[in-house]
Design an enzyme around this catalytic site. Sequence first.
Site, PDB file in Angstrom:
ATOM      1  N   ARG A 103      37.361   5.148  24.168  1.00 24.16           N
ATOM      2  CA  ARG A 103      38.809   5.254  24.337  1.00 24.16           C
ATOM      3  C   ARG A 103      39.527   4.669  23.118  1.00 24.16           C
ATOM      4  O   ARG A 103      38.980   3.825  22.409  1.00 24.16           O
ATOM      5  CB  ARG A 103      39.254   4.499  25.593  1.00 24.16           C
ATOM      6  CG  ARG A 103      38.668   5.032  26.897  1.00 24.16           C
ATOM      7  CD  ARG A 103      39.127   4.160  28.050  1.00 24.16           C
ATOM      8  NE  ARG A 103      38.704   4.671  29.349  1.00 24.16           N
ATOM      9  CZ  ARG A 103      37.549   4.358  29.953  1.00 24.16           C
ATOM     10  NH1 ARG A 103      36.696   3.530  29.357  1.00 24.16           N
ATOM     11  NH2 ARG A 103      37.239   4.872  31.132  1.00 24.16           N
ATOM     12  N   HIS A 136      42.611  11.135  22.993  1.00 29.23           N
ATOM     13  CA  HIS A 136      41.957  11.221  24.300  1.00 29.23           C
ATOM     14  C   HIS A 136      41.198  12.536  24.445  1.00 29.23           C
ATOM     15  O   HIS A 136      40.140  12.585  25.083  1.00 29.23           O
ATOM     16  CB  HIS A 136      42.991  11.091  25.413  1.00 29.23           C
ATOM     17  CG  HIS A 136      42.378  11.055  26.774  1.00 29.23           C
ATOM     18  ND1 HIS A 136      41.699   9.954  27.248  1.00 29.23           N
ATOM     19  CD2 HIS A 136      42.308  11.995  27.762  1.00 29.23           C
ATOM     20  CE1 HIS A 136      41.246  10.199  28.469  1.00 29.23           C
ATOM     21  NE2 HIS A 136      41.611  11.435  28.800  1.00 29.23           N
ATOM     22  N   ARG A 166      37.776  12.230  23.114  1.00 26.75           N
ATOM     23  CA  ARG A 166      36.884  11.632  24.116  1.00 26.75           C
ATOM     24  C   ARG A 166      36.407  12.700  25.102  1.00 26.75           C
ATOM     25  O   ARG A 166      35.233  12.733  25.476  1.00 26.75           O
ATOM     26  CB  ARG A 166      37.637  10.517  24.837  1.00 26.75           C
ATOM     27  CG  ARG A 166      36.948   9.941  26.063  1.00 26.75           C
ATOM     28  CD  ARG A 166      37.785   8.772  26.576  1.00 26.75           C
ATOM     29  NE  ARG A 166      37.534   8.460  27.973  1.00 26.75           N
ATOM     30  CZ  ARG A 166      36.517   7.708  28.394  1.00 26.75           C
ATOM     31  NH1 ARG A 166      35.648   7.234  27.526  1.00 26.75           N
ATOM     32  NH2 ARG A 166      36.380   7.461  29.681  1.00 26.75           N
ATOM     33  N   HIS A 216      33.503   5.344  33.306  1.00 25.19           N
ATOM     34  CA  HIS A 216      34.308   5.672  34.476  1.00 25.19           C
ATOM     35  C   HIS A 216      33.737   4.993  35.704  1.00 25.19           C
ATOM     36  O   HIS A 216      32.560   4.631  35.738  1.00 25.19           O
ATOM     37  CB  HIS A 216      34.302   7.193  34.716  1.00 25.19           C
ATOM     38  CG  HIS A 216      35.259   7.928  33.845  1.00 25.19           C
ATOM     39  ND1 HIS A 216      35.191   9.280  33.643  1.00 25.19           N
ATOM     40  CD2 HIS A 216      36.310   7.500  33.109  1.00 25.19           C
ATOM     41  CE1 HIS A 216      36.146   9.665  32.831  1.00 25.19           C
ATOM     42  NE2 HIS A 216      36.845   8.601  32.488  1.00 25.19           N
ATOM     43  N   TYR A 258      24.903   4.898  39.791  1.00 23.56           N
ATOM     44  CA  TYR A 258      24.955   4.342  38.441  1.00 23.56           C
ATOM     45  C   TYR A 258      23.622   3.727  38.025  1.00 23.56           C
ATOM     46  O   TYR A 258      23.311   3.670  36.851  1.00 23.56           O
ATOM     47  CB  TYR A 258      26.046   3.262  38.356  1.00 23.56           C
ATOM     48  CG  TYR A 258      27.397   3.812  37.960  1.00 23.56           C
ATOM     49  CD1 TYR A 258      27.523   5.012  37.286  1.00 23.56           C
ATOM     50  CD2 TYR A 258      28.547   3.116  38.264  1.00 23.56           C
ATOM     51  CE1 TYR A 258      28.749   5.507  36.931  1.00 23.56           C
ATOM     52  CE2 TYR A 258      29.793   3.604  37.911  1.00 23.56           C
ATOM     53  CZ  TYR A 258      29.873   4.804  37.251  1.00 23.56           C
ATOM     54  OH  TYR A 258      31.097   5.283  36.888  1.00 23.56           O
TER      55      TYR A 258
END
Length: 392
Positions: free
Chosen positions: A214, A329, A332, A355, A364
Amino acid sequence: MARRRGFGEVERRVSASGTVTYRARYAMPDGTRYSRTLATRMDAEAWLVGERGLIDRDEWTPPQARRAAEEKRQRDAAFNTVAGFAERYLSERSLRPTTIRGYRKLLANRILPYFGETPLTDVSLTDIKRWRASLDPTTEATNAAAYRLLRSLLQAAAEEELIDRAPPKVRGASSAPVRNVAVPATLDELAVIIDAMPERLRLLIVLAAFVGLREGELLELRRSDVDGVAGRIDVTRKVDKDADPGTQGACPDCGRHISSPKTRSGVRTVHVPPPFVKMLQEHLLEHTAEGPTGLLFPGDRTDHMSVRFLMDRYRPAREAAGRPDLTIHHLRHTALTLAGQHGATAAELQARAGHASQAAMAIYQHATLDRDKALAEKIGQTYEAWSADRTS
């Protein structure tokens, strides 16, 4: 002279300036005396009648305690309006400065003009539907954000038992259709943009477009966050570019607000595709500020680079590539699209992007550093193949 009555007495008093007032007073059985000065004899006598009535009904408490209770009731009544509770909501929660700024803007422009002084208990589903109908239909995303905030306020009020329950959800009110879908950049377009950027900023474009960092994360990267040999970058902080300077957590040198990523998943380690590792190493030698805490992309005075400085140089580069629509952005977005094209699972994409969502948290654990490195290598192989075709 005091005028005696069956209960208490009223005394006429004249000040040095000639102002006439009347002091009413009475004594309780324990000898404690209470008094109040009023403008007219009628008011003074009415006060004594009221005090005697409280005693007869066994409802009497000291006047000072009653005044304090009334002041508290009025304060509570003010807090129990949408506007009053919203202020409490913002002040009592650990919210980021940018989040508070955004919430205040939604309150001022969308919620409070309609609901401001409305008691929380009076906000009904019908009121919410009428409010939504009154909003500008061309600002659907902002309207959805305002609805989400209002619903959060009402749910919090219900948790504090200020209302019995929050009104039912309005179906579809919390989301808005995506009008402008980001179009990822092609490798040809990225090559033009990178070549058109000043040397000190080319790596920033690479880290945005091929790694997916970011803007705020890029501007806060420091020498100690980077392993130039392994091509590994630790993301642990970001610049809150919209926060008020000088607030708690601000950088002492520039006043910018520095914070950890918004969610726990935002703290992550990512890998640079191998073809760009040499660029990373050269950047560390030539363009990074000195010392372990030196910024990877310093401004002109070795402090944080301003967004304006960056955009003044990025805007001509993207126009040269024929992509005036391409924001940082969107770069990204390009990086995540590339990762998806190279077989990244949903868990790996979310881990690489930083995220977080409740649905993704359970998976995850399957996204490892080794897999992220392999993903970066695949992206690098594609870039090398494209580069070879371009030069042949």
